[in-house]
Design a protein around this motif. Structure first.
Motif, PDB file in Angstrom:
ATOM      1  N   LYS A 447       0.841  -1.199   0.000  1.00  0.00           N
ATOM      2  CA  LYS A 447       0.000   0.000   0.000  1.00  0.00           C
ATOM      3  C   LYS A 447       0.880   1.255   0.000  1.00  0.00           C
ATOM      4  O   LYS A 447       0.694   2.147  -0.823  1.00  0.00           O
ATOM      5  N   TYR A 577      -7.399   3.734  -6.968  1.00  0.00           N
ATOM      6  CA  TYR A 577      -7.448   3.247  -5.599  1.00  0.00           C
ATOM      7  C   TYR A 577      -6.675   4.199  -4.700  1.00  0.00           C
ATOM      8  O   TYR A 577      -5.603   4.665  -5.046  1.00  0.00           O
ATOM      9  N   SER A 581      -9.010   2.854   0.373  1.00  0.00           N
ATOM     10  CA  SER A 581      -9.756   1.854  -0.387  1.00  0.00           C
ATOM     11  C   SER A 581      -8.912   0.605  -0.597  1.00  0.00           C
ATOM     12  O   SER A 581      -9.449  -0.498  -0.686  1.00  0.00           O
ATOM     13  N   PHE A 582      -7.581   0.770  -0.655  1.00  0.00           N
ATOM     14  CA  PHE A 582      -6.724  -0.407  -0.816  1.00  0.00           C
ATOM     15  C   PHE A 582      -6.884  -1.368   0.358  1.00  0.00           C
ATOM     16  O   PHE A 582      -6.896  -2.585   0.177  1.00  0.00           O
ATOM     17  N   VAL A 583      -6.987  -0.828   1.552  1.00  0.00           N
ATOM     18  CA  VAL A 583      -7.059  -1.717   2.717  1.00  0.00           C
ATOM     19  C   VAL A 583      -8.491  -2.051   3.115  1.00  0.00           C
ATOM     20  O   VAL A 583      -8.702  -2.727   4.109  1.00  0.00           O
ATOM     21  N   GLN A 584      -9.472  -1.577   2.324  1.00  0.00           N
ATOM     22  CA  GLN A 584     -10.860  -1.826   2.728  1.00  0.00           C
ATOM     23  C   GLN A 584     -11.155  -3.315   2.931  1.00  0.00           C
ATOM     24  O   GLN A 584     -11.774  -3.677   3.945  1.00  0.00           O
ATOM     25  N   PRO A 585     -10.715  -4.220   2.019  1.00  0.00           N
ATOM     26  CA  PRO A 585     -11.010  -5.642   2.283  1.00  0.00           C
ATOM     27  C   PRO A 585     -10.391  -6.130   3.589  1.00  0.00           C
ATOM     28  O   PRO A 585     -11.044  -6.849   4.356  1.00  0.00           O
ATOM     29  N   ILE A 586      -9.150  -5.731   3.843  1.00  0.00           N
ATOM     30  CA  ILE A 586      -8.492  -6.184   5.077  1.00  0.00           C
ATOM     31  C   ILE A 586      -9.198  -5.596   6.290  1.00  0.00           C
ATOM     32  O   ILE A 586      -9.400  -6.271   7.309  1.00  0.00           O
ATOM     33  N   ARG A 588     -12.264  -4.846   6.491  1.00  0.00           N
ATOM     34  CA  ARG A 588     -13.537  -5.541   6.679  1.00  0.00           C
ATOM     35  C   ARG A 588     -13.318  -6.925   7.281  1.00  0.00           C
ATOM     36  O   ARG A 588     -14.123  -7.394   8.089  1.00  0.00           O
ATOM     37  N   VAL A 589     -12.230  -7.585   6.903  1.00  0.00           N
ATOM     38  CA  VAL A 589     -11.980  -8.927   7.411  1.00  0.00           C
ATOM     39  C   VAL A 589     -11.541  -8.886   8.868  1.00  0.00           C
ATOM     40  O   VAL A 589     -12.038  -9.638   9.701  1.00  0.00           O
ATOM     41  N   PHE A 590     -10.597  -7.993   9.189  1.00  0.00           N
ATOM     42  CA  PHE A 590      -9.972  -8.066  10.511  1.00  0.00           C
ATOM     43  C   PHE A 590     -10.569  -7.096  11.516  1.00  0.00           C
ATOM     44  O   PHE A 590     -10.497  -7.336  12.714  1.00  0.00           O
TER      45      PHE A 590
ATOM     46  N   MET B 120      -0.756  -2.026  -9.373  1.00  0.00           N
ATOM     47  CA  MET B 120      -1.080  -0.651  -8.998  1.00  0.00           C
ATOM     48  C   MET B 120      -0.356   0.372  -9.851  1.00  0.00           C
ATOM     49  O   MET B 120      -0.599   1.568  -9.731  1.00  0.00           O
ATOM     50  N   THR B 124      -5.096   2.156 -12.611  1.00  0.00           N
ATOM     51  CA  THR B 124      -6.451   1.902 -13.085  1.00  0.00           C
ATOM     52  C   THR B 124      -7.253   1.233 -11.974  1.00  0.00           C
ATOM     53  O   THR B 124      -6.686   0.664 -11.047  1.00  0.00           O
ATOM     54  N   GLY B 125      -8.564   1.309 -12.119  1.00  0.00           N
ATOM     55  CA  GLY B 125      -9.424   0.733 -11.099  1.00  0.00           C
ATOM     56  C   GLY B 125      -9.258  -0.773 -10.989  1.00  0.00           C
ATOM     57  O   GLY B 125      -9.188  -1.335  -9.895  1.00  0.00           O
ATOM     58  N   GLY B 128      -6.029  -1.786  -9.165  1.00  0.00           N
ATOM     59  CA  GLY B 128      -6.136  -1.537  -7.733  1.00  0.00           C
ATOM     60  C   GLY B 128      -6.978  -2.585  -7.045  1.00  0.00           C
ATOM     61  O   GLY B 128      -6.596  -3.123  -6.000  1.00  0.00           O
ATOM     62  N   SER B 132      -5.522  -5.076  -4.194  1.00  0.00           N
ATOM     63  CA  SER B 132      -6.097  -4.954  -2.866  1.00  0.00           C
ATOM     64  C   SER B 132      -6.649  -6.291  -2.387  1.00  0.00           C
ATOM     65  O   SER B 132      -6.393  -6.722  -1.253  1.00  0.00           O
ATOM     66  N   MET B 136      -5.419  -9.041   0.577  1.00  0.00           N
ATOM     67  CA  MET B 136      -6.334  -9.519   1.621  1.00  0.00           C
ATOM     68  C   MET B 136      -6.295 -11.051   1.711  1.00  0.00           C
ATOM     69  O   MET B 136      -6.196 -11.608   2.816  1.00  0.00           O
ATOM     70  N   SER B 139      -3.059 -12.163   3.186  1.00  0.00           N
ATOM     71  CA  SER B 139      -2.893 -11.921   4.623  1.00  0.00           C
ATOM     72  C   SER B 139      -3.505 -13.058   5.436  1.00  0.00           C
ATOM     73  O   SER B 139      -3.180 -13.204   6.610  1.00  0.00           O
ATOM     74  N   PHE B 292     -16.261 -11.648   0.127  1.00  0.00           N
ATOM     75  CA  PHE B 292     -16.203 -11.567   1.587  1.00  0.00           C
ATOM     76  C   PHE B 292     -16.660 -12.843   2.278  1.00  0.00           C
ATOM     77  O   PHE B 292     -16.778 -12.879   3.490  1.00  0.00           O
ATOM     78  N   PRO B 295     -12.777 -15.030   3.611  1.00  0.00           N
ATOM     79  CA  PRO B 295     -12.099 -15.139   4.914  1.00  0.00           C
ATOM     80  C   PRO B 295     -12.523 -16.369   5.692  1.00  0.00           C
ATOM     81  O   PRO B 295     -11.697 -16.969   6.383  1.00  0.00           O
TER      82      PRO B 295
END
Lengths: 671, 318
Positions: A447, A577, A581-586, A588-590, B120, B124-125, B128, B132, B136, B139, B292, B295
């Motif tokens: 990020k 992004y 917004s880049f970390v939004q999934p993380i 939401r998960v954590f 990145m 572009t969208g 990204g 992203s 996730m 991780s 989602f 996870p």
């Protein structure tokens, strides 16, 4: 002249430079001279501390100066532990001085930074050199105050003033805890000398209290959760080269203080002390990196990542303490080596990253990554060096961050033989959290680099940025090189730590320099090994082979065109992004439904033309939960005590008399 | 002589993973096509695709930086080096001691790091969103993988892959709860890391759920060839890993007779065929998950890994 005397001279010379800076505060163009002087002094001190680390300290290794308390004097000494930390301090100091030769020229009010910078360096050197409780605490407080002055260098911003205030409170609390810890260690006889403390007898209750107090005192300075609240406020506030010193080096001085007191002075400790450190360490690692991910201010992100790395170091130290308490000295040596190596590695890459952020700040005036982007085109050298730092801190081979994490994992794998059940459950959990922290750190630095340096510029300033000066670049280049060297030949550094682990853990790792091909092995009987040099060569060779083969046998035509983006590229850079917004999934998960983040969506009613609003709040609840109640109590007590200021003279006299009687009573009961 | 034969095994393994990777990809596609009652492209189609991509010119976006152009080679190199360290048909590879399982995971993490950065780079969208989501998933998948490695390392007293394979091939290990948990965890991680259904769909390009394909959307020509090859090698790596840990009996020991090597080779191809077939069946039988929901799926692997490690901390014999 012995090494310790020379290092003391260096520290004294730094103080002299600080005084000189005060004297010339009103003159212009002293910046170069002051930083040049600290650079020379730090390089000299580095050379001598590395000499001491490799066993060329020379006699005598201690020094008593007729300063400080009467009849006791000020004791200073150097052993291998001190020599190692002096090397960390002075390498960081030298890099920061070199960087500041360029960066410091942009300072608007240099007289608010120049005198305190050498004083801060001197303070850190003196903490590590001190060999009695009094000079130790005095140097510690001096270091804290000098860094506090640097934090409020730009005091016109109210946020900076608040950061300075919070830092001052936390530093006082930390020093108080250390004072009590050392008071318990010295006992009633007042043996301030560390040598006497080492041989003093004390009950296990006293040792436990010392451990908790040092954990508060040194842990708050190092930034352990939940004592970290000041760190993400204060570290980013200072000028960038000072932020680098505070995050990369001063937290290491706190680790030194912890190791010195807990491993060296306090004597044998029970196994649960290791469990305590493991719990605090893994909590810091995970919460630190999760908070770091959420930040859009790069300097604050780096400060939170410092908390994560301190957590990793404390996991290593906790394992070492648990192993040592159970007599597994070889494993204790492994865990200790891992922690110490991470101390060194973190000081390299965290300083590098703060320097890079400072360079971006100089070039664009922005710390918020959501207003940056595309800097790789405008600042190619800075972005390359910053990328090296990002890779190192994300623990990617063949750089140095991976080596210390690998060693920590190996130490975790040594621990099923620990006899205590609590540890058997805690260690795998700590290992899992460590792995989680490592993966999240990778995301955090993708990020940071991706939003700041890649993609399209998000503001005019970012689009017009210019590469920074040569001094800043050479400081970053030197640290990036050190990251690579420490990553591919870590064996030599680990060998240099053998005397430290022999002294504090009672064993040492097998001699790494003897291993074939500079491989590192964590334990004599273990089959595990890692070779950074070969991994580096393999990656280099196979990527070059691929490049050569493709450009030799396949097409090498290239054409530039507009971005594809599935046929609908959006011209506005705001649709890219962003950091959040880049970390939004993380997130939401954590962090969904935790007090750390909250999202609020306001939709206007149908027919209403107002725009909908989305508000994201990132909070660090430790402030509200832990400190605010404490602060409230202190404030109300202070208000009560305030009444004492409005008494008549008779009452004052009776108060003095009463306290005298009380003290005499205490004395009578004591003896 | 011993050195030469070891070197020979190492080099032939490095070539083998390159060649077999595309074959495996083609085979899995074929299996899926047949299960969907399509004829499907021939098994060698991935080779043709790569060769065609290599011959084409590269179109690079105007604002692409050097990261965009360097990343494909670095991603390929890191994945290839990692795959070269996993025993395929023979154990005791010449350089196996230079990196253990943790280092192999970290090499794959390096590849992912650069892939996410490359996604990145253009700004572009799609790039990204891919980066992203990839971070996730990583991780969760990366710590799960590390915990699976811990489980195996605690059984084998080493994180070295050859040592793990040696020990699991010997009869002294037997059936263990912890290894069973580790196997399920490893399979989940393998599915997530290779962007297979239900985590990601390797067959689509224009779907908002995509992860890997979104990151590489801007790539073309030889760059895309490198990335596709790296993805194929990564799939092969995970299958080799599962094969070498849980079906280690076909691996030829160092210095064995040529016939043993041949048998190991045949065994390896059989493993690839079986696992590739199972992957095709699994992918056909299951639906793609919402992002989602992932996870829960990948977090399951994390829990299994943790449970396996915990069991071994409680008792070495579990």
């Amino acid at each position: 002249m012995s090494v310790v005397a020379f290092l003391m001279l260096c520290a004294a010379a730094m103080l002299g430079v600080a005084l000189l800076a005060v004297a010339t505060a009103r003159m212009h163009a002293t910046t170069g001279f002051i930083y040049g002087a600290t650079l020379v002094l730090c390089v000299a001190a580095t050379v001598f501390s590395i000499a001491a680390l490799t066993g060329h300290a020379g006699a005598p290794t201690s020094l008593v100066l007729p300063l400080g308390l009467p009849w006791i004097g000020a004791h200073f000494a150097i052993d291998t532990l001190a020599a190692f930390f002096l090397a960390v301090v002075n390498i960081g100091g030298a890099a920061a001085s070199l960087y500041a030769l360029g960066y410091g020229a942009h300072e608007e009010e240099p007289h608010r930074v120049l005198p305190f910078f050498p004083a801060f360096l001197a303070g850190m050197n003196l903490v590590v050199l001190a060999d009695d409780a009094f000079s130790y605490l005095l140097s510690w407080e001096f270091m804290s105050l000098a860094s506090w002055a640097l934090v409020i260098a730009h005091h016109r911003d109210p946020e900076n003033r608040r950061a300075g205030y919070v830092y001052l409170i936390m530093a006082s609390l930390g020093t108080l805890a250390l004072l009590l810890a050392l008071g318990l260690l010295t006992g009633a006889d007042g043996n301030y000398d560390f040598e006497a403390i080492r041989h003093g007898a004390r009950t296990s209750l006293t040792s436990a209290m010392v451990l908790v107090l040092v954990l508060i005192g040194a842990g708050s300075k190092a930034g352990l959760v939940p004592l970290h609240a000041w760190l993400p406020l204060a570290h980013p506030t200072a000028p960038s080269h000072v932020s680098a010193l505070m995050s990369g080096v001063m937290t290491k001085v706190a680790i030194y203080a912890f190791i010195r007191i807990v491993f060296d002075l306090a004597g044998p400790l029970p196994w649960w002390s290791g469990a305590l450190l493991l719990a605090v360490g893994s909590l810091s690692a995970v919460l630190g990196v999760l908070q770091a991910l959420m930040q859009d201010d790069t300097k604050r992100l780096l400060a939170y990542s410092t908390i994560e790395n301190i957590g990793i170091i404390f996991i290593g130290l906790g394992l070492a303490l648990a192993f040592r308490a159970d007599g597994m000295n070889a494993a204790a040596a492994l865990a200790m080596t891992a922690a110490l190596l991470h101390v060194l590695n973190h000081s390299f890459f965290k300083s590098l990253l703060f320097f890079g952020t400072g360079a971006v700040l100089t070039a664009t005036g922005e710390r918020n990554m959501d207003r940056l982007g595309g800097l790789i085109h405008r600042m190619p050298a800075t972005s390359f060096l910053f990328l090296v730092g990002c890779m190192a801190i994300s623990a990617l081979p063949p750089l140095n961050g991976f080596v210390s994490e690998w060693l920590t994992f190996q130490a975790v794998l040594q621990s099923p033989d620990l006899p205590q059940w609590a540890l058997k459950v805690m260690v795998p959990a700590a290992g899992g959290l460590l792995a989680l922290a490592a993966a999240l750190a990778g995301a955090a630095f993708v990020k940071t680099f991706g939003i700041t340096f890649l993609s399209r510029p998000r503001s005019l300033e970012a689009a017009k940025a210019k590469e920074v000066d040569r001094f800043s670049l050479s400081a970053m280049g030197a640290l990036a090189l050190l990251c690579l060297i420490a990553g591919i030949i870590p064996g030599f550094i680990m060998d240099a730590m053998a005397p430290i682990t022999r002294q504090l853990a009672g064993a040492a790792l097998p001699l790494q320099a003897r291993q074939p091909w500079l491989t590192i092995v964590p334990a004599a009987e273990s089959g595990s090994s890692y070779n950074g040099l070969l991994v580096f060569l393999f990656i280099a060779a196979s990527s070059l082979l691929a490049v050569w083969a493709i450009h030799r046998f396949a097409s090498h035509a290239i054409r530039r065109g507009p971005a594809w983006d599935c046929g609908f590229p959006d011209p506005s850079p705001l649709t890219q992004y962003s950091g959040s917004s880049f970390v939004q999934p993380i997130r939401r998960v954590f962090l969904a439904r935790t007090p750390l983040t909250s999202e609020e969506v306001t939709m206007s009613a149908p027919g209403d033309m107002r725009a909908a609003r989305f508000t994201l709040t990132i909070a660090d609840p430790v402030w509200d939960w832990l400190y605010q109640p404490f602060a409230d109590v202190v404030e109300s007590t202070a208000l009560q005590l305030n009444r004492l200021q409005f008494l008549t003279i008779r009452r004052y006299l009776s108060l003095v008399f009463l306290s005298l009687v009380l003290l005499l009573l205490v004395l009578a009961i004591w003896s | 002589m011993e050195l030469i034969s070891a070197l020979l095994v190492q080099v032939s393994q490095m070539l083998l993973v390159l060649l077999a990777a595309l074959l495996l990809t083609g085979f899995v596609r074929k299996v899926k096509a047949r299960l969907q009652r399509r004829r499907g492209p021939p098994i060698v189609q991935p080779y043709r695709d790569i060769l065609r991509l290599l011959k084409k010119e590269v179109v690079v976006a105007e604002n692409a930086s050097w990261i965009f152009r360097v990343a494909p080679y670095l991603i390929f190199a890191a994945t290839w080096v990692a795959a070269a360290l996993v025993p395929t048909f023979a154990k005791g590879l010449l350089f196996s001691w230079s990196a253990d399982l943790i280092a192999i995971i970290a090499l794959l993490a390096s590849a992912r790091f650069f892939l996410a950065l490359a996604g990145m780079d253009i700004g572009t969208g799609f790039g990204g969103i891919g980066s992203s989501r990839e971070m996730m998933i990583a991780s969760l998948a990366e710590p799960a993988m590390l915990l699976v490695v811990f489980t195996m390392a605690l059984v084998a007293h080493s994180t070295q892959l050859s040592a793990v394979a040696d020990l699991l091939a010997s009869s002294g290990v037997g059936l263990r709860v912890s290894l069973g948990l580790a196997m399920v965890g490893l399979i989940i991680v393998a599915i997530a890391e290779n962007s297979r259904i239900p985590v990601d769909n390797p067959a689509t390009h224009l779907e908002l759920t995509m992860v890997h394909e979104a990151m590489v959307l801007e790539y073309s020509g030889r760059h895309l060839a490198m990335i596709e090859l790296a993805a194929a090698v990564k799939l092969l790596l995970y299958i080799s890993l599962i094969g070498c840990i849980f079906v280690p009996w076909t691996l030829a020991a160092p210095g064995a007779a040529p016939a043993t090597y041949l048998a190991g080779f045949a065994g390896y191809l059989a493993k690839l065929a079986v696992f590739g077939f199972l992957l095709g069946v699994f992918e056909t039988a299951i639906a793609k998950m919402r992002v989602f929901r992932l996870p829960d799926f990948v977090g399951g692997a994390l829990m299994l890994g943790l449970l396996g490690t915990l069991l071994l901390f409680v008792s070495r014999s579990l």
